[in-house]
Scaffold this motif. Structure first.
Motif, PDB file in Angstrom:
ATOM      1  N   ALA A   1       9.775  -3.933   8.133  1.00 24.67           N
ATOM      2  CA  ALA A   1      10.328  -3.779   6.784  1.00 24.67           C
ATOM      3  C   ALA A   1       9.543  -4.663   5.811  1.00 24.67           C
ATOM      4  CB  ALA A   1      11.806  -4.153   6.793  1.00 24.67           C
ATOM      5  N   PRO A   2       9.499  -4.293   4.537  1.00 22.07           N
ATOM      6  CA  PRO A   2      10.085  -3.091   3.919  1.00 22.07           C
ATOM      7  C   PRO A   2       9.155  -1.882   4.040  1.00 22.07           C
ATOM      8  CG  PRO A   2       9.181  -4.512   2.224  1.00 22.07           C
ATOM      9  CD  PRO A   2       8.951  -5.217   3.525  1.00 22.07           C
ATOM     10  N   THR A   3       9.720  -0.748   4.433  1.00 22.02           N
ATOM     11  CA  THR A   3       8.958   0.493   4.607  1.00 22.02           C
ATOM     12  C   THR A   3       9.772   1.658   4.064  1.00 22.02           C
ATOM     13  OG1 THR A   3       7.897  -0.376   6.605  1.00 22.02           O
ATOM     14  CG2 THR A   3       7.801   2.009   6.248  1.00 22.02           C
ATOM     15  N   ALA A   4       9.122   2.528   3.299  1.00 24.65           N
ATOM     16  CA  ALA A   4       9.751   3.746   2.791  1.00 24.65           C
ATOM     17  C   ALA A   4       8.906   4.940   3.206  1.00 24.65           C
ATOM     18  CB  ALA A   4       9.890   3.700   1.270  1.00 24.65           C
TER      19      ALA A   4
ATOM     20  N   LEU B   1       2.112  17.880  -5.935  1.00 20.60           N
ATOM     21  CA  LEU B   1       1.540  16.791  -6.732  1.00 20.60           C
ATOM     22  C   LEU B   1       2.612  16.071  -7.537  1.00 20.60           C
ATOM     23  CD1 LEU B   1      -1.760  18.458  -8.002  1.00 20.60           C
ATOM     24  CD2 LEU B   1      -1.559  16.630  -6.321  1.00 20.60           C
ATOM     25  N   GLU B   2       3.570  16.826  -8.060  1.00 18.89           N
ATOM     26  CA  GLU B   2       4.667  16.191  -8.791  1.00 18.89           C
ATOM     27  C   GLU B   2       5.511  15.330  -7.853  1.00 18.89           C
ATOM     28  OE1 GLU B   2       6.675  19.444 -10.563  1.00 18.89           O
ATOM     29  OE2 GLU B   2       5.226  19.681 -12.211  1.00 18.89           O
ATOM     30  N   PHE B   3       5.757  15.825  -6.638  1.00 22.03           N
ATOM     31  CA  PHE B   3       6.480  15.029  -5.646  1.00 22.03           C
ATOM     32  C   PHE B   3       5.705  13.754  -5.318  1.00 22.03           C
ATOM     33  CE2 PHE B   3       6.806  13.893  -1.152  1.00 22.03           C
ATOM     34  CZ  PHE B   3       8.170  13.724  -0.980  1.00 22.03           C
ATOM     35  N   LEU B   4       4.398  13.889  -5.136  1.00 16.53           N
ATOM     36  CA  LEU B   4       3.566  12.743  -4.793  1.00 16.53           C
ATOM     37  C   LEU B   4       3.610  11.680  -5.854  1.00 16.53           C
ATOM     38  CD1 LEU B   4       1.214  11.368  -3.197  1.00 16.53           C
ATOM     39  CD2 LEU B   4      -0.350  12.867  -4.424  1.00 16.53           C
ATOM     40  N   THR B   5       3.402  12.061  -7.102  1.00 21.51           N
ATOM     41  CA  THR B   5       3.382  11.064  -8.177  1.00 21.51           C
ATOM     42  C   THR B   5       4.758  10.470  -8.448  1.00 21.51           C
ATOM     43  OG1 THR B   5       3.580  12.886  -9.764  1.00 21.51           O
ATOM     44  CG2 THR B   5       1.375  12.100  -9.270  1.00 21.51           C
ATOM     45  N   ALA B   6       5.796  11.299  -8.325  1.00 27.52           N
ATOM     46  CA  ALA B   6       7.155  10.795  -8.597  1.00 27.52           C
ATOM     47  C   ALA B   6       7.547   9.733  -7.567  1.00 27.52           C
ATOM     48  CB  ALA B   6       8.155  11.948  -8.582  1.00 27.52           C
ATOM     49  N   LYS B   7       7.286   9.983  -6.288  1.00 32.25           N
ATOM     50  CA  LYS B   7       7.644   9.027  -5.242  1.00 32.25           C
ATOM     51  C   LYS B   7       6.796   7.766  -5.328  1.00 32.25           C
ATOM     52  CE  LYS B   7      10.889  11.465  -3.384  1.00 32.25           C
ATOM     53  NZ  LYS B   7      12.293  11.039  -3.547  1.00 32.25           N
ATOM     54  N   THR B   8       5.535   7.927  -5.727  1.00 33.63           N
ATOM     55  CA  THR B   8       4.668   6.741  -5.859  1.00 33.63           C
ATOM     56  C   THR B   8       5.143   5.842  -6.981  1.00 33.63           C
ATOM     57  OG1 THR B   8       2.785   8.020  -5.019  1.00 33.63           O
ATOM     58  CG2 THR B   8       2.294   5.967  -6.179  1.00 33.63           C
ATOM     59  N   LEU B   9       5.495   6.432  -8.111  1.00 33.80           N
ATOM     60  CA  LEU B   9       5.943   5.635  -9.258  1.00 33.80           C
ATOM     61  C   LEU B   9       7.332   5.046  -9.031  1.00 33.80           C
ATOM     62  CD1 LEU B   9       4.678   7.858 -12.190  1.00 33.80           C
ATOM     63  CD2 LEU B   9       3.801   5.638 -11.496  1.00 33.80           C
ATOM     64  N   ALA B  10       8.142   5.709  -8.208  1.00 38.17           N
ATOM     65  CA  ALA B  10       9.482   5.194  -7.958  1.00 38.17           C
ATOM     66  C   ALA B  10       9.439   3.896  -7.184  1.00 38.17           C
ATOM     67  CB  ALA B  10      10.306   6.233  -7.201  1.00 38.17           C
TER      68      ALA B  10
ATOM     69  N   TYR C   1       0.830  -1.206   0.000  1.00 36.15           N
ATOM     70  CA  TYR C   1       0.000   0.000   0.000  1.00 36.15           C
ATOM     71  C   TYR C   1       0.861   1.252   0.000  1.00 36.15           C
ATOM     72  CZ  TYR C   1       0.790   0.236   5.132  1.00 36.15           C
ATOM     73  OH  TYR C   1       1.340   0.299   6.386  1.00 36.15           O
ATOM     74  N   VAL C   2       0.213   2.348  -0.418  1.00 37.93           N
ATOM     75  CA  VAL C   2       0.796   3.694  -0.407  1.00 37.93           C
ATOM     76  C   VAL C   2      -0.121   4.568   0.440  1.00 37.93           C
ATOM     77  CG1 VAL C   2       1.491   5.704  -1.762  1.00 37.93           C
ATOM     78  CG2 VAL C   2       1.814   3.390  -2.696  1.00 37.93           C
ATOM     79  N   ALA C   3       0.415   5.153   1.503  1.00 42.57           N
ATOM     80  CA  ALA C   3      -0.373   5.983   2.414  1.00 42.57           C
ATOM     81  C   ALA C   3       0.043   7.441   2.240  1.00 42.57           C
ATOM     82  CB  ALA C   3      -0.169   5.535   3.862  1.00 42.57           C
ATOM     83  N   VAL C   4      -0.877   8.268   1.763  1.00 43.34           N
ATOM     84  CA  VAL C   4      -0.631   9.694   1.547  1.00 43.34           C
ATOM     85  C   VAL C   4      -1.347  10.485   2.639  1.00 43.34           C
ATOM     86  CG1 VAL C   4      -0.851  11.617  -0.049  1.00 43.34           C
ATOM     87  CG2 VAL C   4      -0.471   9.309  -0.924  1.00 43.34           C
ATOM     88  N   SER C   5      -0.601  11.300   3.386  1.00 40.29           N
ATOM     89  CA  SER C   5      -1.172  12.109   4.479  1.00 40.29           C
ATOM     90  C   SER C   5      -1.911  11.216   5.477  1.00 40.29           C
ATOM     91  CB  SER C   5      -2.116  13.185   3.926  1.00 40.29           C
ATOM     92  OG  SER C   5      -1.421  14.097   3.118  1.00 40.29           O
ATOM     93  N   TYR C   6      -1.211  10.202   5.952  1.00 38.65           N
ATOM     94  CA  TYR C   6      -1.796   9.270   6.925  1.00 38.65           C
ATOM     95  C   TYR C   6      -2.202  10.048   8.184  1.00 38.65           C
ATOM     96  CZ  TYR C   6      -2.280   4.920   9.617  1.00 38.65           C
ATOM     97  OH  TYR C   6      -2.756   3.886  10.367  1.00 38.65           O
ATOM     98  N   PRO C   7      -3.490   9.990   8.611  1.00 40.31           N
ATOM     99  CA  PRO C   7      -3.964  10.810   9.742  1.00 40.31           C
ATOM    100  C   PRO C   7      -3.596  10.208  11.095  1.00 40.31           C
ATOM    101  CG  PRO C   7      -5.774   9.531   8.874  1.00 40.31           C
ATOM    102  CD  PRO C   7      -4.578   9.199   8.002  1.00 40.31           C
TER     103      PRO C   7
END
Length: 307
Positions: free
Chosen positions: A274-277, A298-307, A218-224
Motif C-alpha cells: 500500500a498505497p495501491t490503486a 482515453l477519457e477513462f485513462l485521463t480521468a483515473k490518472t487525474l483523480a 508512478y502510474v502504470a498504463v497497460s503494465y506488460p
C-alpha cells in the motif's frame, strides 16, 4: 340481354373478391423469370420467393442512416489549449541527448515524466501519451514526454538487448534535468515529480520510481505483466521487485490483454504494498487489446490518472 363472359377461374387459396379484380402489373424487379414447375407446390414456392423479394425491396428502399463516426480526441488542440509544447534536448549522464517535449515547466508545482511504449515503434506521440500529456497540462501540471534512446531524434541506441537499467537511469536524468531547469530560471523547486508510462514505459517508469528518490510515485498504463521477461531481458522478477515500492501507485489495464492476462495483473496488483490503486476496462483496442486507443478508453485513462 348481352351475354357476359364467365369470370376467370379462381386459384386455390385466393379470396373470392380478388378473383374478379384485374391483376396489377408486377414491378420490374419481379419480372425476372423464375425456374421451377407451375404445379401447386411450385405456386406456393413462387409466392414465398415473391414475399422474400418484396421484403428485400422494402429494405433497400428504406433510407440508410450514415454510420456513427467515433468522436476523435483532438490531441494537438488540447496541447495548444494547455500551452504550446516546447521541443527540448535533454542531456543524460553520459552525454546522450534525448528528444523531449515539455509544457508548463515554469508555472507548475508538480511535474510528470511520461515514458513511451517499447522502442523502436513505441514513441512519445502515441495516443495514450498525447492524451495524458494534454490533460495533465490542462490541469496545471508540468509535463515532459520523451523518446528512449535510438527512437525519433533521440541519440544513442536502445539498451533493450542488454537490459533496461540504462533506460531507468535516463528517466532519472530527465527528472534531474527538470529540477536543474527550474533552478536555472530562478524558480522554486518542484513539490514532487511523478512518472507515468505506457506498456514498456510503465515497466521502466515503475522500476525507476522504486529505485530513485527523485520520484514520488508512478502510474502504470497497460503494465506488460505477462511479457515482463521480454521487456527486461529475462530480468522480469528483479524489475517487478523494484516496482514494489511503498510510494503511491496506480495501475490502469484491460481485462483482455495478450501482454497482461487478467489473473496475472490481479496477482501483480495484490503483491504491491500500500498505497495501491487499480482500475480496469473489459476491452481495449480490437487489434491487440493492449492499448487505450478509443475515445472512451482515453477519457477513462485521463480521468483515473487525474483523480
Amino acid at each position: 340481354v348481352a351475354a357476359t363472359a364467365p369470370p376467370p377461374p379462381r386459384r386455390r387459396g385466393t379470396p373470392r373478391a380478388a378473383a374478379t379484380r384485374s391483376p396489377r402489373p408486377l414491378p420490374p424487379y419481379f419480372a425476372a423469370p423464375l425456374r421451377g414447375p407451375r404445379s401447386r407446390a411450385g405456386c406456393s414456392k413462387l409466392a414465398c420467393v415473391l414475399r422474400k423479394r418484396a421484403r428485400t425491396v422494402d429494405r433497400r428502399a428504406a433510407p440508410k442512416m450514415p454510420p456513427k463516426k467515433e468522436r476523435k480526441t483532438n490531441l494537438d488542440l488540447l496541447c495548444k489549449m494547455a500551452e504550446k509544447e516546447q521541443d527540448r534536448r535533454v542531456p543524460t549522464k553520459d552525454g546522450t541527448k534525448l528528444e523531449a517535449r515539455t509544457a508548463n515547466l515554469r508555472r507548475a508545482k508538480v511535474a510528470v515524466v511520461i515514458c513511451p511504449p517499447l522502442p523502436p515503434q513505441g514513441n512519445c506521440y502515441v495516443p495514450e501519451i498525447g492524451a495524458l500529456q494534454a490533460q495533465l497540462a490542462l490541469a496545471g501540471y508540468a509535463t515532459v514526454r520523451f523518446n528512449f534512446r535510438g527512437v525519433g531524434s533521440s541519440e544513442g541506441a536502445s539498451y533493450l538487448p542488454r537490459g533496461p537499467q540504462r533506460e531507468c537511469e535516463d528517466v532519472r536524468d530527465v527528472a534531474r534535468w527538470l529540477a536543474a531547469t527550474r533552478k536555472h530560471h530562478g524558480l522554486p523547486p518542484l513539490e514532487s515529480i511523478w512518472v507515468a508510462g505506457v506498456s514498456y514505459g510503465s515497466a521502466i517508469g515503475s522500476a525507476a520510481a522504486g529505485m530513485f528518490d527523485e520520484f514520488a510515485g508512478y502510474v502504470a498504463v497497460s503494465y506488460p505483466a505477462s511479457y515482463l521477461w521480454y521487456c527486461t531481458n529475462m530480468q522480469g522478477d528483479a524489475y517487478l521487485e523494484k516496482a514494489r515500492t511503498t510510494k503511491p501507485k496506480l495501475f490502469l489495464w484491460g481485462e483482455v490483454d495478450i501482454f497482461a492476462g487478467k489473473k496475472v495483473m490481479e496477482d501483480v496488483v495484490k503483491s504491491m504494498p500500500a498505497p495501491t490503486a487499480s482500475y480496469s476496462v473489459p476491452l481495449l483496442d480490437a487489434r491487440l487489446g493492449h492499448y487505450f486507443r478509443s475515445t472512451s478508453d482515453l477519457e477513462f485513462l485521463t480521468a483515473k490518472t487525474l483523480a
